[in-house]
Design a protein around this motif. Structure first.
Motif, PDB file in Angstrom:
ATOM      1  N   ASP A 692     -24.868  50.982 -50.763  1.00 24.63           N
ATOM      2  CA  ASP A 692     -24.451  50.698 -52.143  1.00 24.63           C
ATOM      3  C   ASP A 692     -23.008  50.224 -52.177  1.00 24.63           C
ATOM      4  O   ASP A 692     -22.238  50.565 -53.072  1.00 24.63           O
ATOM      5  N   ARG A 693     -22.642  49.464 -51.183  1.00 25.98           N
ATOM      6  CA  ARG A 693     -21.309  48.860 -51.135  1.00 25.98           C
ATOM      7  C   ARG A 693     -21.429  47.572 -50.327  1.00 25.98           C
ATOM      8  O   ARG A 693     -22.450  47.326 -49.691  1.00 25.98           O
ATOM      9  N   PHE A 694     -20.400  46.758 -50.373  1.00 27.61           N
ATOM     10  CA  PHE A 694     -20.442  45.503 -49.631  1.00 27.61           C
ATOM     11  C   PHE A 694     -20.388  45.776 -48.137  1.00 27.61           C
ATOM     12  O   PHE A 694     -19.543  46.517 -47.652  1.00 27.61           O
ATOM     13  N   ILE A 695     -21.320  45.174 -47.399  1.00 30.34           N
ATOM     14  CA  ILE A 695     -21.381  45.319 -45.953  1.00 30.34           C
ATOM     15  C   ILE A 695     -21.260  43.931 -45.334  1.00 30.34           C
ATOM     16  O   ILE A 695     -22.068  43.045 -45.606  1.00 30.34           O
ATOM     17  N   LYS A 696     -20.250  43.749 -44.508  1.00 29.67           N
ATOM     18  CA  LYS A 696     -20.082  42.467 -43.830  1.00 29.67           C
ATOM     19  C   LYS A 696     -20.884  42.421 -42.543  1.00 29.67           C
ATOM     20  O   LYS A 696     -21.540  41.431 -42.233  1.00 29.67           O
ATOM     21  N   ASP A 697     -20.832  43.513 -41.793  1.00 34.95           N
ATOM     22  CA  ASP A 697     -21.526  43.596 -40.506  1.00 34.95           C
ATOM     23  C   ASP A 697     -22.504  44.768 -40.552  1.00 34.95           C
ATOM     24  O   ASP A 697     -22.095  45.912 -40.756  1.00 34.95           O
ATOM     25  N   PRO A 698     -23.808  44.521 -40.372  1.00 35.32           N
ATOM     26  CA  PRO A 698     -24.794  45.610 -40.421  1.00 35.32           C
ATOM     27  C   PRO A 698     -24.487  46.760 -39.474  1.00 35.32           C
ATOM     28  O   PRO A 698     -24.879  47.897 -39.718  1.00 35.32           O
ATOM     29  N   HIS A 699     -23.776  46.466 -38.382  1.00 34.45           N
ATOM     30  CA  HIS A 699     -23.443  47.535 -37.431  1.00 34.45           C
ATOM     31  C   HIS A 699     -22.502  48.579 -38.037  1.00 34.45           C
ATOM     32  O   HIS A 699     -22.324  49.655 -37.460  1.00 34.45           O
ATOM     33  N   GLU A 700     -21.903  48.259 -39.192  1.00 30.64           N
ATOM     34  CA  GLU A 700     -21.080  49.264 -39.879  1.00 30.64           C
ATOM     35  C   GLU A 700     -21.941  50.441 -40.340  1.00 30.64           C
ATOM     36  O   GLU A 700     -21.443  51.557 -40.519  1.00 30.64           O
ATOM     37  N   VAL A 701     -23.235  50.188 -40.547  1.00 27.74           N
ATOM     38  CA  VAL A 701     -24.121  51.183 -41.155  1.00 27.74           C
ATOM     39  C   VAL A 701     -25.165  51.711 -40.176  1.00 27.74           C
ATOM     40  O   VAL A 701     -25.448  52.910 -40.154  1.00 27.74           O
TER      41      VAL A 701
END
Length: 780
Positions: A692-701
């Motif tokens: 539920d926030r901006f994600i630039k790189d999926p690996h962040e999550v």
């Protein structure tokens, strides 16, 4: 310090956020044969603590820059032999920062086949080209009359020859070509169109049937998809620049004119402006477009290889289920379910094939066979491959476990086995490999796959290293990228993962040992042979008795090899033998036996690391030794956990929007994450739906191997596409979701057209020249 090393270290240090002396030290160690894992772990004092990521980048750039220096020397020698090397030109060659810039400089001096410009010079038209450039007030056609001869039939032929000479000069002006390349980098557009008649055959590329976007902003996955579409002759790809510029003289042509002061409506300038237009259209735009298309592929490949590497690392470092008796099931319908049982060390105990499905439908017989094997070998884990018939096999096992009692007077008490769905990507590759044939020469290929599935649950790293990395299937468009570069990058990932975990010297297979720093396939085989002939190693020092394993290889590998319950307690840790003297000082300071001190965090944390440094081992190494004594041989991998698939959801047709399911992340791409939810087709959580926030790189999550909860958003049965969401709103808002039919429109919104009144260098004269040129071209 070597001048070459000093020069390269200065360049690379800025790129890896390090000091030049750190980079120089790492280069010296690499040149001396040290590996990246060894330098990162055991040479921190020398490099100032550069980590493995920095060192990998340094190693890649070192190779590139040395290749470039070799090319620089070749070019310099070639121009010198031609007698054309001036001090100014040599300075430009030395200052070139990229291979492209170097080749631009070399272009006028590069030996080439006989060109039209060369033929024109041989016919005496070089003087005409010089005369037109020298006096723009004269009419080129009038000047051309003096150059008609037996080889030059008329004025038109003379002017065409002069045009070829001047166009070649334009095209070989390195500074001009560099500026034009930069202009295209900033303003070029990649356009994709469907080839007529290929709409139905190439439906999978329908997102790109009429698509355009900035060249500089094309993401890796879209670039590789479009390039694949072109290779399959479904899409036509073009690089366009300044297509929306309404002026009679496009910016690229204006740049050529500016470079040669073609700015006023003199007869010579009008003719030269036509030559500039012609040169841009026929030569430079084509040449630079090919460069940009190559750059696009390389950029996309770099990103794809990076993503593949990250996913592979996550998979290799996934949680091991541990040394527990395991049953591996390789599902199949007609050919049956292949069964293999292994003990806690991975040793094969039993195999079988059961036929619970069509055409035999021997469900009771299959369950009875599995039950007997579970009881006999006290199986604790059941690994089920995720291929064809996976869910049917899982259901059969679930029913079996619901009824089975693994307690009995003869077997004692044992826990009920845990079933786990395991990715079988690459298992068939391993089964047919020489390594599998050598390990199980008398075992059917299909049963070898069941063994691999069982072992990869026990220890993913130890089993997956036996498979060619690119066959594991965690990349995006992995078959479309340069296979040599991909293999080199993935081998580095495997090497880093293996050495980060460490390897049991007395149980590791040859493929696993081969990935240890300083070894390789030959020494790994020699270690296994020595172990088979002489029994287990009792100390690391015994490695020096292995054939062809000398002090240099021992230095590189010893710290990454572990011996449990050996004669030297420190051999079970990541402390390097060269630093045992420091470790023993630490132990002596605590007044304890080394075995008693290991795992005693309180005693070790009370120590002042500075008291144990000396000329050879500084604070970083001493701190690493203390940390290792706190948790000797610690495994950096997470604790084991598995996903539970929903009952009754076995096929994509069973899915309905709104379902909440648990699954395992199988692959992470730039645009999102693929999740196995147990329906034989991975679903996609688009990057905009990961949180539920901006994600630039999926690996962040997320990373490969994570167990996640997802909500089903949409199902396309025909195209076998499943849309999932991990956001709390369940995918009701999708701000970044790309609609295929609007890709071109969406890309167009990103464009910023030049302001109509934006000043341009020599605007008034160029505008007049452009208008005059337009009129001249119209009349032609």
């Amino acid at each position: 310090m070597n001048t070459d090393i000093k020069h390269i270290a200065a360049i690379i240090s800025a790129e890896i956020n390090a000091r030049p002396d750190q980079a120089a030290a790492a280069i010296t160690l690499l040149d001396g044969g040290a590996t990246v894992p060894f330098i990162a772990r055991y040479r921190k004092e020398a490099t100032g603590g550069l980590d493995d990521t920095q060192l990998r980048t340094l190693s890649e750039r070192l190779s590139y820059l040395r290749d470039m220096d070799a090319r620089r020397n070749t070019i310099t020698s070639s121009i010198r032999e031609q007698g054309k090397l001036t001090p100014e030109l040599e300075e430009k060659i030395i200052a070139a920062a990229t291979k492209a810039e170097l080749e631009d400089i070399y272009l006028p001096y590069k030996p080439k086949r006989r060109t039209k410009a060369e033929i024109a010079r041989e016919r005496g038209l070089g003087g005409l080209a010089e005369a037109i450039l020298a006096n723009r007030s004269l009419v080129p056609a009038d000047l051309a009359l003096a150059y008609i001869n037996d080889e030059v039939a008329d004025v038109k032929a003379a002017l065409e020859g002069a045009r070829d000479i001047i166009a070649e000069n334009f095209s070989e002006n390195a500074d001009l070509v560099g500026r034009l390349r930069n202009h295209m980098h900033e303003h070029a557009v990649l356009r994709a169109r469907v080839v007529d008649g290929k709409q139905e055959e190439g439906a999978k590329f329908s997102d790109y049937f009429d698509h355009f976007e900035r060249w500089s902003a094309v993401p890796s996955h879209r670039a590789l998809a479009m390039l694949r579409g072109r290779n399959e002759e479904v899409l036509a790809l073009d690089i366009e620049v300044d297509a929306d510029d309404p002026s009679p003289m496009p910016p690229a042509v204006r740049m050529i004119c500016n470079a040669y002061a073609i700015a006023h409506t003199l007869p010579g300038n009008l003719w030269l402006a036509e030559v500039a237009h012609w040169t841009w259209r026929v030569k430079l735009s084509l040449h630079l477009s090919l460069d940009l298309m190559r750059d696009l592929r390389e950029r996309a490949e770099d990103a794809a290889i990076h993503v593949f590497g990250r996913n592979l690392k996550d998979l290799l470092l996934a949680a091991p289920a541990g040394s527990r008796p395991t049953m591996g099931l390789d599902p199949g319908i007609r050919t049956g379910v292949k069964v293999a049982v292994i003990d806690g060390t991975g040793k094969l105990l039993a195999t079988s094939t059961v036929y619970p499905f069509q055409p035999r439908n021997d469900l009771r017989g299959a369950q009875a066979e599995l039950s007997a094997l579970i009881r006999q070998h006290r199986v604790e884990l059941i690994a089920i491959g995720n291929g064809t018939a996976s869910r049917e096999t899982e259901r059969m096992v679930a029913d079996l476990l619901a009824d089975i009692s693994v307690s009995g007077p003869s077997s004692g008490s044992a826990p009920k086995p845990t079933k786990v769905i395991v990715s079988e990507a690459g298992a068939s590759v391993y089964s047919a490999s020489p390594a599998a044939a050598a390990e199980f020469p008398d075992l059917d290929v299909s049963l070898r796959g069941a063994v691999s599935i069982a072992r990869r649950l026990q220890d993913p790293l130890a089993e997956l290293v036996k498979i060619e990395p690119k066959s594991i299937g965690v990349g995006q468009y992995q078959h479309d990228v340069d296979q040599f570069r991909l293999a080199r990058a993935l081998d580095a990932v495997v090497e880093d993962a293996v050495n980060a975990v460490g390897v049991d010297l007395n149980t590791a297979s040859a493929p696993l040992l081969a990935r240890v720093s300083g070894l390789g396939a030959s020494l790994a085989q020699a270690i296994v042979l020595h172990r088979d002939l002489n029994g287990p190693f009792s100390t690391r020092k015994e490695l020096l008795k292995v054939a062809r394993l000398g002090p240099r290889a021992f230095e590189q590998c010893a710290g990454f090899l572990r011996i449990a319950d050996g004669a030297e307690p420190l051999d079970a840790s990541a402390v390097h033998p060269e630093a045992y003297s420091v470790a023993k000082k630490i132990v002596a300071a605590c007044g304890r036996d080394v075995r008693a001190l290991m795992n005693d965090s309180a005693a070790l944390k009370a120590l002042d690391a500075r008291l144990f440094t000396d000329e050879r081992f500084g604070l970083p190494t001493v701190r690493d030794i203390i940390a290792e004594l706190e948790k000797p041989g610690r495994d950096p991998r997470p604790s084991f956990r598995t996903a539970s698939f929903a009952d009754g959801v076995d096929d994509i047709k069973d899915l309905k929007p709104g379902m909440i399911l648990e699954g395992t992340v199988t692959n992470v791409a730039a645009f999102g994450a693929f999740v196995d939810i147990g329906v034989h087709q991975d679903g996609l959580v688009h990057v905009s739906q990961l949180a539920d926030r901006f994600i630039k790189d999926p690996h962040e999550v997320v990373k490969a191997g994570d167990v996640v909860k997802v909500r089903v958003v949409e199902i396309d049965v025909k195209r076998k596409r499943i849309g999932l969401s991990m956001s709390k709103d369940g995918g009701t808002t999708q701000p970044e979701r790309r609609q295929p039919e609007n890709t071109g429109q969406r890309a167009a919104r990103n464009f910023k057209k030049p302001a109509p009144n934006k000043p341009v260098q020599e605007a008034s004269s160029q505008g007049a020249l452009g208008a005059a040129l337009t009129e001249a071209l119209r009349r032609k």
